[in-house]
Write an enzyme that holds these catalytic residues in place. Structure first.
Site, PDB file in Angstrom:
ATOM      1  N   HIS A 165       0.831  -1.209   0.000  1.00 53.69           N
ATOM      2  CA  HIS A 165       0.000   0.000   0.000  1.00 53.69           C
ATOM      3  C   HIS A 165       0.867   1.261   0.000  1.00 53.69           C
ATOM      4  O   HIS A 165       0.896   1.986  -0.974  1.00 53.69           O
ATOM      5  CB  HIS A 165      -0.977   0.013   1.179  1.00 53.69           C
ATOM      6  CG  HIS A 165      -2.070   1.017   0.985  1.00 53.69           C
ATOM      7  ND1 HIS A 165      -1.838   2.380   1.053  1.00 53.69           N
ATOM      8  CD2 HIS A 165      -3.365   0.869   0.676  1.00 53.69           C
ATOM      9  CE1 HIS A 165      -2.963   3.021   0.792  1.00 53.69           C
ATOM     10  NE2 HIS A 165      -3.911   2.129   0.563  1.00 53.69           N
TER      11      HIS A 165
ATOM     12  N   HIS B 255      -7.751  -2.389  -4.029  1.00 50.39           N
ATOM     13  CA  HIS B 255      -6.491  -2.059  -4.723  1.00 50.39           C
ATOM     14  C   HIS B 255      -6.038  -3.221  -5.609  1.00 50.39           C
ATOM     15  O   HIS B 255      -5.578  -3.010  -6.733  1.00 50.39           O
ATOM     16  CB  HIS B 255      -5.389  -1.733  -3.720  1.00 50.39           C
ATOM     17  CG  HIS B 255      -5.558  -0.392  -3.062  1.00 50.39           C
ATOM     18  ND1 HIS B 255      -5.656   0.770  -3.775  1.00 50.39           N
ATOM     19  CD2 HIS B 255      -5.652  -0.044  -1.758  1.00 50.39           C
ATOM     20  CE1 HIS B 255      -5.792   1.785  -2.946  1.00 50.39           C
ATOM     21  NE2 HIS B 255      -5.807   1.320  -1.702  1.00 50.39           N
TER      22      HIS B 255
ATOM     23  N   GLU C 240       0.556   3.909  -3.126  1.00 52.76           N
ATOM     24  CA  GLU C 240       0.798   5.286  -2.713  1.00 52.76           C
ATOM     25  C   GLU C 240       2.215   5.367  -2.166  1.00 52.76           C
ATOM     26  O   GLU C 240       2.866   4.344  -1.962  1.00 52.76           O
ATOM     27  CB  GLU C 240      -0.189   5.687  -1.599  1.00 52.76           C
ATOM     28  CG  GLU C 240      -1.618   5.875  -2.090  1.00 52.76           C
ATOM     29  CD  GLU C 240      -2.586   6.117  -0.938  1.00 52.76           C
ATOM     30  OE1 GLU C 240      -2.191   6.717   0.072  1.00 52.76           O
ATOM     31  OE2 GLU C 240      -3.736   5.674  -1.062  1.00 52.76           O
TER      32      GLU C 240
HETATM   33 CO    CO Z   1      -5.828   2.577  -0.059  1.00 56.81          CO
END
Ligand code: CO
Length: 288
Positions: free
Chosen positions: A166, A229, A197
């Protein structure tokens, strides 16, 4: 003589009280509303119910996800509601286990939530211990690298693997993920880890995949669940998903949408943290 009996009785009562102390566990994840992603979390809950004593409750920290699930008739506790429920069930020794991958912002928030809860309601629990997230030591990293790579048994010689973590720009989590990326790549030069990210972008990995001349690329979520995701940013049909970008570069993506929670060795590591990698976050009854 009478005083002796009173003292003996008091002694018995006190030792009985510690024997009767009721333990309970609270498992905490960010959460997911994707039902096909739930086996990863449910498997962990089932394993804790089998291998620990006392009630085991699950809480999600994401307000948006909890609202969605409540509207769908499948409510999941918030951290506060779950702690209240454990107290209502007579639990006085709480073990909280973070199901986060890295000791990053989401984990720090969990610690703050618990401290706030026990500060507001002192005297309810005799101890509140928190188990660290998945990756907090070199040993954790070694274990995670080997069990994750072993969870791809159909991978053929020459196939690459891209793991999707993540990541985020807040807090120290990106450093842990950068260390994980290095460890995976060192263990196997055809394995890369990037994040949706934060600093460890897939932009840096794609040219390396091309340069390595690989043909097939396994896509594995490096998150607790194969949720939103994994289904969209990693393997989705949109042009900017990692699968599409790999295909556009002339390679074949092979999505393996299994969350880390579905891997036995990962569940064992969480259990190990619950037992050995804990901090006594709050002893509401005692001032240190
Ligand atoms: Co997220």
């Amino acid at each position: 003589m009478k005083r002796f009996f009173v003292a003996a009785l008091l002694c018995c009562l006190l030792s009985a009280a510690s024997v009767w102390a009721k333990e309970g566990t609270l498992l905490v994840a960010f959460g997911t509303s994707v039902s096909s992603a739930r086996p990863a979390i449910d498997a962990i809950v089932a394993e804790y119910r089998e291998k620990t004593t006392g009630p085991v409750l699950l809480a999600f920290t994401s307000d948006i996800i909890r609202k969605k699930l409540a509207a769908a008739g499948e409510p999941v506790f918030s951290v506060n509601a779950a702690l209240n429920e454990l107290a209502a069930q007579g639990v006085d020794e709480v073990r909280v286990q973070s199901l986060h991958v890295a000791p990053a912002e989401e984990y720090s928030q969990l610690e703050r939530m618990i401290v706030r809860h026990v500060t507001r309601k002192p005297g309810v629990f005799t101890s509140v211990k928190v188990g660290y997230p998945l990756l907090v030591s070199e040993r954790d990293l070694d274990t995670v690298v080997s069990v994750v790579l072993a969870a791809l048994p159909q991978r053929r010689k020459g196939d690459a693997v891209v793991l999707m973590g993540h990541g985020n720009d807040r807090g120290p989590g990106d450093l842990t993920l950068a260390a994980a990326a290095t460890a995976f790549h060192k263990a196997d030069p055809l394995v890369w880890l990037a994040t949706v990210e934060g600093a460890n972008s897939f932009d840096k990995v794609l040219p390396q995949l091309k340069a390595a001349g690989v043909k097939r690329v396994w896509l594995q979520p490096f998150m607790l669940v194969a949720g939103d995701h994994a289904r969209n940013d990693l393997a989705g049909p949109e042009e900017d998903s990692w699968a599409s970008r790999i295909r556009a570069a002339g390679m074949t993506p092979v999505p393996h949408l299994v969350g880390l929670g579905q891997i036995t060795g990962i569940r064992e590591l969480f259990l190990d943290h619950s037992r050995h990698a804990v901090i006594e976050l709050a002893r509401p009854g005692k001032a240190d």
